[in-house]
Scaffold this active site. Sequence first.
Site, PDB file in Angstrom:
ATOM      1  CB  CYS A   1      -0.953  -0.007   1.191  1.00  0.00           C
ATOM      2  SG  CYS A   1      -0.162   0.062   2.812  1.00  0.00           S
TER       3      CYS A   1
ATOM      4  NE  ARG B   1      -4.451   1.543   2.104  1.00  0.00           N
ATOM      5  CZ  ARG B   1      -4.288   2.292   1.038  1.00  0.00           C
ATOM      6  NH1 ARG B   1      -5.212   2.287   0.090  1.00  0.00           N
ATOM      7  NH2 ARG B   1      -3.224   3.049   0.898  1.00  0.00           N
TER       8      ARG B   1
ATOM      9  CG  ASP C   1      -6.243   4.898   2.539  1.00  0.00           C
ATOM     10  OD1 ASP C   1      -5.994   4.567   3.717  1.00  0.00           O
ATOM     11  OD2 ASP C   1      -5.452   5.547   1.832  1.00  0.00           O
TER      12      ASP C   1
HETATM   13  P1  4NP Z   1      -1.717   2.767   4.291  1.00  0.00           P
HETATM   14  O1  4NP Z   1      -2.385   4.092   4.883  1.00  0.00           O
HETATM   15  O2  4NP Z   1      -1.221   3.133   2.915  1.00  0.00           O
HETATM   16  O3  4NP Z   1      -2.884   1.833   4.256  1.00  0.00           O
HETATM   17  O4  4NP Z   1      -0.648   2.359   5.244  1.00  0.00           O
HETATM   18  C1  4NP Z   1      -1.802   5.344   4.798  1.00  0.00           C
HETATM   19  C2  4NP Z   1      -0.797   5.683   5.686  1.00  0.00           C
HETATM   20  C3  4NP Z   1      -0.230   6.943   5.607  1.00  0.00           C
HETATM   21  C4  4NP Z   1      -0.682   7.840   4.652  1.00  0.00           C
HETATM   22  C5  4NP Z   1      -1.680   7.478   3.764  1.00  0.00           C
HETATM   23  C6  4NP Z   1      -2.249   6.210   3.840  1.00  0.00           C
HETATM   24  N1  4NP Z   1      -0.114   9.124   4.588  1.00  0.00           N
HETATM   25  O5  4NP Z   1      -0.595   9.946   3.757  1.00  0.00           O
HETATM   26  O6  4NP Z   1       0.815   9.424   5.341  1.00  0.00           O
END
Ligand code: 4NP
Length: 156
Positions: A8, A14, A125
């Site tokens: 991800c 995720r 998300d």
């Molecule tokens: P992930 O969630 O991709 O599911 O781990 C996110 C974690 C951090 C960020 C975006 C999505 N961010 O913009 O920092």
Amino acid sequence: MIKVLFVCLGNICRSPMAQFIFNYLVDQAGLGDKFEIDSAGTERYNEMVHAGIHHGTRSIFKQHKIPFTEHYARVIRKTDYDHFDYILIMEESNREDVLDIVGQDTDNKIHLLLEYSENLRGIRDPWYTGNFEETYEDVLEGCRSFLNRLIRNGKV
Ligand code: 4NP
């Protein structure tokens, strides 16, 4: 050995959720020794600050009794592309970010996790929605469908 890398953006919500849910499903199916399972992200910040799994994802593991160990965010590397058989992305935007790092998908290893379900879509998300339960439902559907596909196709 089937090597699966879930990917991800941040590698804190995720993809670690998918990593430990898939690990749980294969263990339950008695197939634990047939898989190598890991997760990674595409952006560097969380690796730099040595971020662990998001508390929302930890709560989901506890609520649904899914065993997990600590996982520290890391960025996918070119060597991961060569090592893993399946690079399973959470949403379409991850594809370009992965390709920027690994180059071309010459071996057709990069797939949307929910590509294996009857309802092709991205994983919702929780970073933006705050709703980890709906992400859990999406991830569980994707992981179950992927494992069923491997079993049906005689890969395990
Ligand atoms: P992930 O969630 O991709 O599911 O781990 C996110 C974690 C951090 C960020 C975006 C999505 N961010 O913009 O920092």
